[in-house]
Design a protein around this motif. Sequence first.
Motif, PDB file in Angstrom:
ATOM      1  N   ALA A  11     -18.042 -22.922  19.469  1.00 30.81           N
ATOM      2  CA  ALA A  11     -18.477 -22.180  20.654  1.00 30.81           C
ATOM      3  C   ALA A  11     -19.042 -20.812  20.263  1.00 30.81           C
ATOM      4  O   ALA A  11     -20.111 -20.413  20.728  1.00 30.81           O
ATOM      5  N   LEU A  12     -18.339 -20.100  19.404  1.00 32.58           N
ATOM      6  CA  LEU A  12     -18.814 -18.788  18.968  1.00 32.58           C
ATOM      7  C   LEU A  12     -20.049 -18.893  18.081  1.00 32.58           C
ATOM      8  O   LEU A  12     -20.957 -18.068  18.169  1.00 32.58           O
ATOM      9  N   LEU A  13     -20.103 -19.919  17.251  1.00 28.75           N
ATOM     10  CA  LEU A  13     -21.281 -20.144  16.423  1.00 28.75           C
ATOM     11  C   LEU A  13     -22.498 -20.450  17.301  1.00 28.75           C
ATOM     12  O   LEU A  13     -23.581 -19.920  17.080  1.00 28.75           O
ATOM     13  N   GLY A  14     -22.317 -21.286  18.301  1.00 25.04           N
ATOM     14  CA  GLY A  14     -23.403 -21.604  19.227  1.00 25.04           C
ATOM     15  C   GLY A  14     -23.869 -20.385  19.994  1.00 25.04           C
ATOM     16  O   GLY A  14     -25.073 -20.180  20.188  1.00 25.04           O
ATOM     17  N   LEU A  15     -22.931 -19.558  20.439  1.00 21.49           N
ATOM     18  CA  LEU A  15     -23.277 -18.327  21.138  1.00 21.49           C
ATOM     19  C   LEU A  15     -24.078 -17.403  20.235  1.00 21.49           C
ATOM     20  O   LEU A  15     -25.098 -16.836  20.646  1.00 21.49           O
ATOM     21  N   GLY A  16     -23.645 -17.265  18.984  1.00 21.46           N
ATOM     22  CA  GLY A  16     -24.356 -16.407  18.040  1.00 21.46           C
ATOM     23  C   GLY A  16     -25.776 -16.890  17.774  1.00 21.46           C
ATOM     24  O   GLY A  16     -26.723 -16.101  17.757  1.00 21.46           O
ATOM     25  N   VAL A  17     -25.941 -18.192  17.580  1.00 20.33           N
ATOM     26  CA  VAL A  17     -27.273 -18.758  17.336  1.00 20.33           C
ATOM     27  C   VAL A  17     -28.160 -18.574  18.568  1.00 20.33           C
ATOM     28  O   VAL A  17     -29.344 -18.235  18.456  1.00 20.33           O
ATOM     29  N   LEU A  19     -27.948 -16.182  20.943  1.00 19.30           N
ATOM     30  CA  LEU A  19     -28.321 -14.776  21.077  1.00 19.30           C
ATOM     31  C   LEU A  19     -29.326 -14.354  20.009  1.00 19.30           C
ATOM     32  O   LEU A  19     -30.271 -13.610  20.295  1.00 19.30           O
ATOM     33  N   LEU A  20     -29.157 -14.847  18.783  1.00 21.63           N
ATOM     34  CA  LEU A  20     -30.087 -14.516  17.709  1.00 21.63           C
ATOM     35  C   LEU A  20     -31.472 -15.089  17.997  1.00 21.63           C
ATOM     36  O   LEU A  20     -32.485 -14.411  17.804  1.00 21.63           O
ATOM     37  N   MET A  25     -37.069 -14.195  19.507  1.00 24.21           N
ATOM     38  CA  MET A  25     -38.192 -14.561  20.371  1.00 24.21           C
ATOM     39  C   MET A  25     -38.783 -13.325  21.036  1.00 24.21           C
ATOM     40  O   MET A  25     -40.002 -13.133  21.049  1.00 24.21           O
ATOM     41  N   PHE A  26     -37.931 -12.455  21.577  1.00 25.50           N
ATOM     42  CA  PHE A  26     -38.439 -11.252  22.234  1.00 25.50           C
ATOM     43  C   PHE A  26     -39.010 -10.257  21.228  1.00 25.50           C
ATOM     44  O   PHE A  26     -39.900  -9.486  21.557  1.00 25.50           O
TER      45      PHE A  26
END
Length: 74
Positions: A11-17, A19-20, A25-26
């Motif tokens: 879950a935390l790994l997915g969140l980090g990926v 957000l990164l 992209m921006f």
Amino acid sequence: MKIRAAFWLPALLGLGVDLLSKYLMFALLPEKGQRLPILSPLLVLQHEENRGGVFGVLQGRGYVFAVLSVIALG
């Protein structure tokens, strides 16, 4: 204890990926509609925004999602 790690680590790994990828992209495509060919014409990144729900449902009506979130918490 192992069950918690089996949940929280991905879950935390997915969140980090997530957000990164949004940050990159921006940073690479700050203007809406801008395109960045990666493997043209097979892979082209394009800056688009979805201000609604899934597939753009209820565009511009964020209050509906806020109300539904409060209801779901109850």
